[in-house]
Write a protein that holds these residues in place. Sequence first.
Motif, PDB file in Angstrom:
ATOM      1  N   ARG A  40       0.826  -1.212   0.000  1.00 21.10           N
ATOM      2  CA  ARG A  40       0.000   0.000   0.000  1.00 21.10           C
ATOM      3  C   ARG A  40       0.861   1.262   0.000  1.00 21.10           C
ATOM      4  O   ARG A  40       0.610   2.214  -0.760  1.00 21.10           O
ATOM      5  CB  ARG A  40      -0.927  -0.034   1.219  1.00 21.10           C
ATOM      6  N   ALA A  41       1.906   1.260   0.832  1.00 22.27           N
ATOM      7  CA  ALA A  41       2.780   2.429   0.911  1.00 22.27           C
ATOM      8  C   ALA A  41       3.578   2.619  -0.378  1.00 22.27           C
ATOM      9  O   ALA A  41       3.752   3.741  -0.869  1.00 22.27           O
ATOM     10  CB  ALA A  41       3.719   2.289   2.112  1.00 22.27           C
ATOM     11  N   GLN A  42       4.091   1.526  -0.943  1.00 17.84           N
ATOM     12  CA  GLN A  42       4.881   1.618  -2.173  1.00 17.84           C
ATOM     13  C   GLN A  42       4.019   2.045  -3.353  1.00 17.84           C
ATOM     14  O   GLN A  42       4.480   2.781  -4.229  1.00 17.84           O
ATOM     15  CB  GLN A  42       5.565   0.277  -2.445  1.00 17.84           C
ATOM     16  N   ALA A  43       2.759   1.579  -3.374  1.00 21.21           N
ATOM     17  CA  ALA A  43       1.853   1.993  -4.440  1.00 21.21           C
ATOM     18  C   ALA A  43       1.588   3.490  -4.359  1.00 21.21           C
ATOM     19  O   ALA A  43       1.600   4.196  -5.377  1.00 21.21           O
ATOM     20  CB  ALA A  43       0.542   1.215  -4.344  1.00 21.21           C
ATOM     21  N   ARG A  44       1.361   3.981  -3.160  1.00 22.64           N
ATOM     22  CA  ARG A  44       1.114   5.414  -2.994  1.00 22.64           C
ATOM     23  C   ARG A  44       2.372   6.220  -3.328  1.00 22.64           C
ATOM     24  O   ARG A  44       2.295   7.352  -3.777  1.00 22.64           O
ATOM     25  CB  ARG A  44       0.662   5.704  -1.560  1.00 22.64           C
ATOM     26  N   GLN A  45       3.525   5.614  -3.125  1.00 21.96           N
ATOM     27  CA  GLN A  45       4.800   6.245  -3.437  1.00 21.96           C
ATOM     28  C   GLN A  45       5.063   6.258  -4.946  1.00 21.96           C
ATOM     29  O   GLN A  45       5.926   6.988  -5.423  1.00 21.96           O
ATOM     30  CB  GLN A  45       5.923   5.488  -2.717  1.00 21.96           C
ATOM     31  N   TYR A  56      -4.130  -1.312  -4.758  1.00 22.93           N
ATOM     32  CA  TYR A  56      -4.660  -1.308  -6.124  1.00 22.93           C
ATOM     33  C   TYR A  56      -5.169   0.081  -6.525  1.00 22.93           C
ATOM     34  O   TYR A  56      -5.015   0.504  -7.682  1.00 22.93           O
ATOM     35  CB  TYR A  56      -5.790  -2.329  -6.255  1.00 22.93           C
ATOM     36  N   THR A  57      -5.789   0.772  -5.577  1.00 19.29           N
ATOM     37  CA  THR A  57      -6.318   2.101  -5.880  1.00 19.29           C
ATOM     38  C   THR A  57      -5.208   3.047  -6.302  1.00 19.29           C
ATOM     39  O   THR A  57      -5.329   3.760  -7.306  1.00 19.29           O
ATOM     40  CB  THR A  57      -7.072   2.671  -4.664  1.00 19.29           C
ATOM     41  N   THR A  69      -8.226  -0.051 -11.041  1.00 17.20           N
ATOM     42  CA  THR A  69      -9.550   0.077 -10.430  1.00 17.20           C
ATOM     43  C   THR A  69     -10.339  -1.227 -10.444  1.00 17.20           C
ATOM     44  O   THR A  69     -11.195  -1.443  -9.578  1.00 17.20           O
ATOM     45  CB  THR A  69     -10.357   1.179 -11.147  1.00 17.20           C
ATOM     46  N   THR A  70     -10.057  -2.092 -11.392  1.00 18.58           N
ATOM     47  CA  THR A  70     -10.780  -3.371 -11.450  1.00 18.58           C
ATOM     48  C   THR A  70     -10.494  -4.222 -10.216  1.00 18.58           C
ATOM     49  O   THR A  70     -11.416  -4.676  -9.516  1.00 18.58           O
ATOM     50  CB  THR A  70     -10.398  -4.159 -12.716  1.00 18.58           C
ATOM     51  N   HIS A  71      -9.196  -4.446  -9.929  1.00 21.99           N
ATOM     52  CA  HIS A  71      -8.836  -5.222  -8.742  1.00 21.99           C
ATOM     53  C   HIS A  71      -9.207  -4.478  -7.453  1.00 21.99           C
ATOM     54  O   HIS A  71      -9.565  -5.096  -6.449  1.00 21.99           O
ATOM     55  CB  HIS A  71      -7.343  -5.555  -8.750  1.00 21.99           C
ATOM     56  N   ALA A  72      -9.105  -3.155  -7.487  1.00 25.30           N
ATOM     57  CA  ALA A  72      -9.458  -2.367  -6.300  1.00 25.30           C
ATOM     58  C   ALA A  72     -10.938  -2.550  -5.961  1.00 25.30           C
ATOM     59  O   ALA A  72     -11.301  -2.767  -4.796  1.00 25.30           O
ATOM     60  CB  ALA A  72      -9.143  -0.897  -6.540  1.00 25.30           C
ATOM     61  N   ARG A  73     -11.794  -2.467  -6.974  1.00 25.43           N
ATOM     62  CA  ARG A  73     -13.232  -2.621  -6.728  1.00 25.43           C
ATOM     63  C   ARG A  73     -13.567  -4.023  -6.233  1.00 25.43           C
ATOM     64  O   ARG A  73     -14.440  -4.194  -5.381  1.00 25.43           O
ATOM     65  CB  ARG A  73     -14.010  -2.307  -8.002  1.00 25.43           C
TER      66      ARG A  73
END
Length: 365
Positions: A211-216, A262-263, A268-272
Motif C-alpha cells: 500500500r505504501a509503495q503503491a502510494r509512493q 490497487y487504488t 480500479t478493477t482489482h481495487a473494486r
Amino acid sequence: MTGDYRTPAQPPATAAGNLPLAVTTPNAARPAARATAPIPAGDAVDVLVDSHRRAVESTLASTTVSAGRLEILDERLMDLRRAYVVAPPVEMLGQLLRELDEVRLLASERQPAHVQVHLSEMIAVLATLIADALMKLGRLGQAQLWYGTARTAADDSGSWELRARVRVQAAMLPYYYGPLERAVSFTNEARLLNRYRPTATGAFAAAAAARAQARQGNAEAAGAAIKEAQQLFDRCRKVASESDDAWAFPLRRLLLYLSGAYTYLGDTTHARDAQAEALMLYPDRTGIDPALLHLEQAMCLIHERSVTEACQLAGQTYLKVPAAHRTEILGARAQDIIDVLPENVRSVRAVRELGEILALPASTT
C-alpha cells in the motif's frame, strides 16, 4: 692480584628507613593482609554456601505477579482489543491508559524474567493501541511518541513477531500523514523480521508495504509485495482469520490494504473487487474501516474521471459515520479526494460542496 684476599665491601650507611631492597631485618614491616570473612570448616561450609544459594534463588523467584493475576491481565487486555474495534477512540483512550498504568507499575518491580517479558509484551500492545487512537484523533506528535514507546517495549520483550507487528502498526502514521519513505522503511523492517514465515504478521507487513509503495509510485515493488501478502496469508489463513480484534489481521483487513494498493496503482478493477469483498465482511458496514473502503471507491471514481460522483460518495460516507467515529483521520482521507484533483477542477460544485462538508465542525455534521 691473584691470591689476594679482600673482604666483601659493606653496604654504605643509609638513613634509617631507607635501607637497600636487598637488605632485610627480622622486624621489617610487611603489608597488612586484606581482611576476609572467615570460612567455617566442615559442615559449617555447607550451611553457609546453601544459605547464600537460597537467598539468590529467593531473589530470582520473587514476584508480585502470580500466574492467576497474569491470566486476569491477559483477559482484560483481550477485552480491550475487542472493544477497540467498535468503540470510539476517545472512549478507548482512557481505558487503555488506565490498564497501561497498572501493567507499568508491576513491570517497575523486580519480576522473574518470564514475567517481565510478558509485561513488556502487554505494554507494547497497549502503547500501540494508544498511539493508534491518538492518530485517529489527529494528535500526530503524541501518536509518534507513543509508537516509539511501543517499539521500545516490543524490543525489550525479545519477540521477533511482536517487534515486527508494532513496526507495521507504526507505519500507519507516515502512510496517512507522511513521509511515505518512513512508512516503507517500517514495513520493510517488519518483513525482514518475519523472514517470509507464514504468519499473519508477515502478511500484514507485506500488505502494508504494498500500500505504501503503491502510494509512493513504486509499481514494481508494490506488485511484488501484493503477491507476498497473498501467499503468506493463504498459508496461515485459518490462524489469521480466527481472531477478530484490534490486534488480529483477518481477511477483511488484508482486503482493506490491498484495496489501497490497487487504488493507488490505478488498477480500479482489482481495487473494486477487493472493496466489494471486504465490505461483505462488515455486516453493519459502520465504523472507520468500511468508511475508508468507500473513500477508496471514491478515489477509483476520480481515476475514472467521475469527479461529481466521487465527491458525492465521499461526502455521504463522511456524514454517515457516527460523530464519535468521525475523527481527524477520516476527514484527512476525504480531503485526499479533493487534493488529487487539478486546481481548475476544484471549482466544480460537487467539489466545493465536499469541501464545505469537511469544513463544518463535527457537532454540526
